[in-house]
Design a protein around this motif. Structure first.
Motif, PDB file in Angstrom:
ATOM      1  N   ILE A   1       0.846  -1.194   0.000  1.00  0.00           N
ATOM      2  CA  ILE A   1       0.000   0.000   0.000  1.00  0.00           C
ATOM      3  C   ILE A   1       0.879   1.241   0.000  1.00  0.00           C
ATOM      4  O   ILE A   1       1.842   1.322   0.767  1.00  0.00           O
ATOM      5  CB  ILE A   1      -0.930  -0.006   1.229  1.00  0.00           C
TER       6      ILE A   1
ATOM      7  N   THR B   1      -2.413  -2.238 -10.969  1.00  0.00           N
ATOM      8  CA  THR B   1      -3.168  -1.451  -9.995  1.00  0.00           C
ATOM      9  C   THR B   1      -2.292  -1.103  -8.802  1.00  0.00           C
ATOM     10  O   THR B   1      -1.254  -1.737  -8.567  1.00  0.00           O
ATOM     11  CB  THR B   1      -4.381  -2.252  -9.480  1.00  0.00           C
TER      12      THR B   1
ATOM     13  N   SER C   1      -6.465  -1.663   7.596  1.00  0.00           N
ATOM     14  CA  SER C   1      -7.458  -0.873   6.874  1.00  0.00           C
ATOM     15  C   SER C   1      -8.399  -1.745   6.035  1.00  0.00           C
ATOM     16  O   SER C   1      -8.035  -2.827   5.574  1.00  0.00           O
ATOM     17  CB  SER C   1      -6.747   0.121   5.956  1.00  0.00           C
TER      18      SER C   1
ATOM     19  N   GLY D   1      -3.602 -10.698   2.508  1.00  0.00           N
ATOM     20  CA  GLY D   1      -4.564 -10.553   3.594  1.00  0.00           C
ATOM     21  C   GLY D   1      -5.728 -11.517   3.463  1.00  0.00           C
ATOM     22  O   GLY D   1      -6.457 -11.732   4.412  1.00  0.00           O
TER      23      GLY D   1
HETATM   24  O1  TXA Z   1      -3.895  -0.707   7.711  1.00  0.00           O
HETATM   25  C1  TXA Z   1      -3.144  -1.043   6.795  1.00  0.00           C
HETATM   26  O2  TXA Z   1      -3.543  -1.193   5.624  1.00  0.00           O
HETATM   27  C2  TXA Z   1      -1.672  -1.300   7.146  1.00  0.00           C
HETATM   28  C3  TXA Z   1      -1.035   0.023   7.522  1.00  0.00           C
HETATM   29  C4  TXA Z   1       0.450  -0.078   7.730  1.00  0.00           C
HETATM   30  O3  TXA Z   1      -1.348   0.995   6.557  1.00  0.00           O
HETATM   31  N1  TXA Z   1      -0.990  -1.909   6.058  1.00  0.00           N
HETATM   32  C5  TXA Z   1      -1.144  -3.208   5.718  1.00  0.00           C
HETATM   33  O4  TXA Z   1      -0.281  -3.627   4.714  1.00  0.00           O
HETATM   34  O5  TXA Z   1      -1.957  -3.938   6.250  1.00  0.00           O
HETATM   35  P1  TXA Z   1      -0.084  -5.150   4.308  1.00  0.00           P
HETATM   36  O6  TXA Z   1       0.968  -5.130   3.278  1.00  0.00           O
HETATM   37  O7  TXA Z   1       0.124  -5.971   5.509  1.00  0.00           O
HETATM   38  O8  TXA Z   1      -1.434  -5.513   3.608  1.00  0.00           O
HETATM   39  C6  TXA Z   1      -1.745  -4.849   2.397  1.00  0.00           C
HETATM   40  C7  TXA Z   1      -2.829  -5.562   1.669  1.00  0.00           C
HETATM   41  C8  TXA Z   1      -2.353  -6.891   1.162  1.00  0.00           C
HETATM   42  O9  TXA Z   1      -3.386  -7.845   1.384  1.00  0.00           O
HETATM   43  C9  TXA Z   1      -2.141  -6.621  -0.321  1.00  0.00           C
HETATM   44  O10 TXA Z   1      -2.268  -7.757  -1.114  1.00  0.00           O
HETATM   45  C10 TXA Z   1      -3.233  -5.611  -0.596  1.00  0.00           C
HETATM   46  O11 TXA Z   1      -3.177  -4.787   0.527  1.00  0.00           O
HETATM   47  N2  TXA Z   1      -2.913  -4.831  -1.792  1.00  0.00           N
HETATM   48  C11 TXA Z   1      -1.987  -3.864  -1.920  1.00  0.00           C
HETATM   49  N3  TXA Z   1      -1.948  -3.412  -3.191  1.00  0.00           N
HETATM   50  C12 TXA Z   1      -2.868  -4.116  -3.869  1.00  0.00           C
HETATM   51  C13 TXA Z   1      -3.299  -4.145  -5.233  1.00  0.00           C
HETATM   52  N4  TXA Z   1      -2.765  -3.355  -6.148  1.00  0.00           N
HETATM   53  N5  TXA Z   1      -4.274  -5.004  -5.563  1.00  0.00           N
HETATM   54  C14 TXA Z   1      -4.840  -5.823  -4.641  1.00  0.00           C
HETATM   55  N6  TXA Z   1      -4.471  -5.857  -3.347  1.00  0.00           N
HETATM   56  C15 TXA Z   1      -3.506  -5.023  -2.968  1.00  0.00           C
END
Ligand code: TXA
Ligand code: MG
Length: 311
Positions: free
Chosen positions: A55, A107, A175, A217
């Motif tokens: 993110i 994305t 989030s 996630g």
């Molecule tokens: O609350 C939160 O979102 C926290 C704080 C630090 O901001 N961040 C977080 O990051 O939980 P992480 O990396 O643990 O989880 C991010 C989630 C992952 O499931 C990832 O696959 C999804 O966001 N994600 C990020 N970019 C994506 C994309 N372009 N398409 C689909 N899923 C995405």
């Protein structure tokens, strides 16, 4: 080391280093999202597979167009209603957003976190930071600076890594993630911004995830401590003598169980959940029972995390 100086954090990020940053949800392990070497270090530090997208955290919705394009009106409504706050939107990326950040997808996930210190860091840096939760891959997310230090201390502290201490996270679960690349919003991860809040703000039906987008996630066994987590109704707790107990305050602790969380409401349940899971491991408990809160609002996010931990 642990400190409270946002300028120092911004300097380290500018120089290509990593910083653990507080947000209202969980602590993130941040790198300047425009520096590939810095972003690469996030994956090695976390032990996370490099094809998982991160993110991007920004300070101002006016910067959204630097990262995303073809932004639908409903995504703007969501951003206006809930930013800064616990909502991530998935949008089509601008061509220059690093593949390392998006996992090679077209994305990008973006949010504005609601934490004064981190917003100051982002403004001083003048860029966005890519930041997954600041835990080892597959473990419980950190909701205090001390959790980060316990998880990443070795990998991260040894390199002179800086943990910006913003106190305990006020929401406590990650989030809400909404995919905004289609005609209708799609829920990828439940969080404090509930499904009904999204529908109310956008006036649109919210789709369920169909599993076609890669998102760690959504792996069944993500947020797992070492203790076995059992989802149990309050009436059946007697079957788990010696186990830990996570529940609302009106659930009585049977003799022999160790209370890990006693929450007065769902907000307190979410804020204390990950600390309670960690406490189960610190106490060396083989088992912990969770009595689920009601499934509306934040309760849905709590249920989601506990079901994954129990899987
Ligand atoms: O609350 C939160 O979102 C926290 C704080 C630090 O901001 N961040 C977080 O990051 O939980 P992480 O990396 O643990 O989880 C991010 C989630 C992952 O499931 C990832 O696959 C999804 O966001 N994600 C990020 N970019 C994506 C994309 N372009 N398409 C689909 N899923 C995405
Ligand atoms: Mg995570």
């Amino acid at each position: 080391m642990i400190g409270t100086d946002p300028s120092r954090a911004a300097e380290i990020l500018r120089a290509g280093g990593l910083v653990a940053l507080p947000t209202e949800t969980v602590y993130g392990l941040a790198a300047d999202a425009r520096q590939p070497d810095a972003v690469r270090r996030i994956f090695t530090t976390k032990g996370r597979p490099a094809d998982h997208p991160l993110i991007v955290h920004i300070a101002d919705a006016a910067l959204l167009h630097e990262w995303a394009r073809d932004i639908p009106e409903y995504a703007r409504l969501l951003a206006a209603a809930y930013w800064p706050g616990p909502l991530t939107v998935i949008l089509h990326k601008q061509p220059d957003v690093l593949d390392l950040v998006t996992g090679g997808q077209g994305t990008v996930g973006i949010r504005i976190p609601a934490h004064t210190l981190t917003l100051r860091v982002l403004r001083e840096l003048g860029s966005g930071v890519a930041a997954p939760s600041a835990n080892k891959f597959g473990k419980v997310s950190p909701t205090t600076a001390q959790h980060v230090s316990a998880d990443l201390g070795e990998a991260f502290g040894a390199e002179g890594g800086y943990i910006l201490d913003g106190g305990p996270c006020l929401v406590g679960v990650e989030s809400t993630i909404i995919d905004c690349t289609g005609p209708l919003p799609r829920l990828l991860r439940a969080g404090a911004v509930s499904a009904s809040m999204v529908e109310e703000t956008t006036g649109l039906a919210l789709l369920n995830s169909d599993g076609s987008v890669r998102a760690p996630g959504t792996l069944p066994s993500h947020y797992s401590p070492n203790a076995n987590i059992h989802i149990v109704s309050a009436d059946d707790l007697d079957e788990y003598p010696g186990a830990g107990l996570i529940a609302m305050h009106n659930v009585h602790t049977p003799h022999g169980m160790t209370r890990l969380l006693s929450a007065r409401d769902e907000g307190e349940y979410a804020r204390g959940l990950y600390s309670a899971l960690r406490k189960a491991d610190e106490l060396g408990l083989a088992d912990a029972c969770a009595v689920l809160p009601a499934s509306d609002g934040l309760g849905a996010a709590i249920q989601d995390r506990l079901r994954r931990a129990a899987y």
